[in-house]
Design an enzyme around this catalytic site. Structure first.
Site, PDB file in Angstrom:
ATOM      1  N   ASP A  91       0.649  -0.903  -0.205  1.00  0.00           N
ATOM      2  CA  ASP A  91      -0.240  -0.194  -0.483  1.00  0.00           C
ATOM      3  C   ASP A  91       1.041   1.395  -0.159  1.00  0.00           C
ATOM      4  OD1 ASP A  91      -2.452  -0.663  -0.313  1.00  0.00           O
ATOM      5  OD2 ASP A  91      -2.947  -0.822   2.274  1.00  0.00           O
ATOM      6  N   PRO A 121      -6.330   8.436 -10.280  1.00  0.00           N
ATOM      7  CA  PRO A 121      -6.907   9.938  -9.492  1.00  0.00           C
ATOM      8  C   PRO A 121      -7.831   9.652  -8.976  1.00  0.00           C
ATOM      9  CG  PRO A 121      -7.626   8.769 -11.841  1.00  0.00           C
ATOM     10  CD  PRO A 121      -6.292   7.781 -11.448  1.00  0.00           C
ATOM     11  N   ASP A 201     -45.145   2.970  -2.360  1.00  0.00           N
ATOM     12  CA  ASP A 201     -44.484   1.814  -1.365  1.00  0.00           C
ATOM     13  C   ASP A 201     -45.703   1.758  -1.082  1.00  0.00           C
ATOM     14  OD1 ASP A 201     -43.202   0.315   0.145  1.00  0.00           O
ATOM     15  OD2 ASP A 201     -42.637   2.286   1.021  1.00  0.00           O
TER      16      ASP A 201
HETATM   17  C1  SPV Z   1     -37.723   0.687   2.513  1.00  0.00           C
HETATM   18  O1  SPV Z   1     -36.667   0.856   2.463  1.00  0.00           O
HETATM   19  O2  SPV Z   1     -38.558   0.244   1.562  1.00  0.00           O
HETATM   20  C2  SPV Z   1     -38.367   0.039   4.228  1.00  0.00           C
HETATM   21  C3  SPV Z   1     -37.363   1.053   4.914  1.00  0.00           C
HETATM   22  O3  SPV Z   1     -39.263  -0.883   4.067  1.00  0.00           O
HETATM   23  S1  SPV Z   1     -39.202   1.837   5.439  1.00  0.00           S
HETATM   24  O4  SPV Z   1     -38.705   3.206   4.494  1.00  0.00           O
HETATM   25  O5  SPV Z   1     -38.583   3.176   6.192  1.00  0.00           O
HETATM   26  O6  SPV Z   1     -40.041   2.007   6.134  1.00  0.00           O
HETATM   27 MG    MG Z   2     -40.214  -1.196   2.665  1.00  0.00          MG
END
Ligand code: SPV
Ligand code: MG
Length: 431
Positions: A91, A121, A201
């Site tokens: 290293d 770089p 989600d």
């Molecule tokens: C995700 O990352 O989808 C999770 C964590 O479930 S949270 O968004 O905090 O619910």
């Molecule tokens: Mg999640």
């Protein structure tokens, strides 16, 4: 015959500094890597996270590595004496004390040349490491999380929503307290997996779609993965998800104890956001455990009691029940800005259970340090959405800058140079 170039490896064969040493070494001749054996590492109290065979597999797939030798001595003096290579690549900052080459040369026991690995770089670690190009089997990847849980203080895990993110996680390294630090594992987040697809989600993106993405991600990464499976769906379906994840090489699945249309936890308590009964959730955990084919796969139960204002006692009751149902780990989630409720949970839980892994995602209590989490008995920390949150404003800014100026020159300063992009992925710029 080409020159023999010797490089020493401990448990760092996936890290940027080692890869840089190899990349430098292969410019001088046939690279021989001395891998410190598991025993030699254990003798100096540094148990290997990857066993010798695993490390050897990775090293042998690196470009330019001619062979590997088992290095029984930790410091490499005996190995160097025996090998008598033409060149030893160390290293950049290895002084005599840490450099067997300089030590033996000064003692007249070796006449080779010591070369410091080139720094490259700034910011080019990614290119250097990617140049190596190695892969792992699903079984090998799957096992890594258990090994990390056994040997590592805290499994540092980063969200991934594309193969390019995986490459960042694979190769990013930074110095902290004089040590090079990297990420240990990847988190497949339902939130970021849905967001990159422009969808909410709420489990609308199905596992088959997400798993297809993982397959591509696994083409270019080696680190273990924890998969966010939302509620896990019906127990009968969850059993199939477990099998599919295992077959791909995912190490752990996390399911959360919610029912109804799932909403993201950081939104807090919302209509339709109810917690599953303890019995039903335990049944889902045990169904998943019964479905897994290997002993290494982990099912992690995620407790939403603090998110849904059900309180600490409820969280603890659930934690004990889920662990008894066979959960290998528990993820305790919180949307508080401070870590105190997480600390209280961990302290109380650890009084009676020292083995079940504890997992946290400190998105809202972001001031907490890894060392504090570790001190409270946490085993896995997940940075659950940070790569996507960093990328989106940067992309938006570039898009708006081009719109505002009617040309793209002003956006140049916001972007990586094109030649860096072309060098990012091996073989893009080669004939
Ligand atoms: C995700 O990352 O989808 C999770 C964590 O479930 S949270 O968004 O905090 O619910
Ligand atoms: Mg999640």
């Amino acid at each position: 015959m080409g020159k023999t170039v010797y490089v020493r490896a401990e448990d760092d064969v996936q890290g940027a500094p080692f890869c840089t040493r190899v990349a430098t070494a292969r410019q001088y001749g046939d690279v021989v890597v001395g891998i410190v054996t598991d025993r030699a590492l254990a003798q100096v109290n540094r148990p290997a996270r990857l066993d010798f065979e695993g490390r050897q597999r990775i090293v042998l797939q690196m470009d330019g590595v001619a062979r590997v030798v088992a290095q029984e001595d930790f410091d490499g003096l005996d190995t160097l004496r025996r090998l008598q290579p033409d060149v030893y690549v160390c290293d950049l900052d290895d002084g005599v004390a840490r450099n067997p080459g300089l030590f033996l040369a000064s003692a007249g026991e070796w006449q080779g040349e010591v070369i410091a690995a080139s720094q490259g770089p700034a910011g080019s670690e990614v290119c250097q490491v990617l140049d190596i190009g190695f892969g792992v089997t699903p079984a090998f990847r799957l096992r890594q999380l258990r090994r990390l849980l056994t040997y590592s203080g805290l499994v540092r895990t980063m969200e991934v929503h594309s193969p390019l993110c995986g490459i960042i996680i694979e190769t990013a390294a930074a110095e902290r307290d004089g040590q090079m630090i990297g990420f240990d594992a990847m988190w497949s987040s339902s939130l970021t997996d849905a967001t990159v697809r422009g969808k909410p989600d709420n489990e609308v993106v199905d596992h088959s779609t997400r798993l297809a993405g993982l397959n591509e991600l696994f083409d270019v990464t080696t680190k273990p993965m924890l998969y966010d499976a939302d509620t896990g769906g019906k127990p009968e379906h969850f059993a199939y998800t477990v099998r599919s994840l295992e077959r791909l090489g995912v190490s752990a699945v996390v399911i959360e104890d919610k029912i109804g249309l799932k909403r993201n936890s950081l939104l807090g308590e919302r209509p339709g956001q109810e917690q599953e009964s303890i019995d039903n959730f335990c049944h889902k955990i045990s169904t998943g455990k019964a479905a897994q084919a290997t002993k290494d796969f982990a099912v992690i139960g995620r407790i939403e009691s603090l998110i849904l204002n059900a309180g600490l006692e409820d969280a603890l009751e659930r934690a004990r029940a889920y662990a008894n149902a066979g959960a290998d780990g528990l993820m305790i989630h919180s949307r508080s800005k401070e870590p105190e409720e997480i600390f209280s949970f961990c302290n109380r839980f650890r009084r009676t259970d020292g083995t079940t892994a504890l997992v946290v995602a400190p998105t809202s209590y972001s001031g907490v340090r890894e060392s504090e989490l570790q001190a409270h008995g946490v085993n896995v920390v997940i940075y659950a959405n940070h790569l996507l949150r960093a990328a989106y404003p940067a992309m938006l800014n570039a898009a708006q800058t081009i719109l505002a100026h009617g040309r793209c020159r002003e956006a140049e300063a916001l972007c990586m140079p094109v030649d860096a992009l072309l060098r990012l992925i091996p073989q893009t710029s080669e004939p």
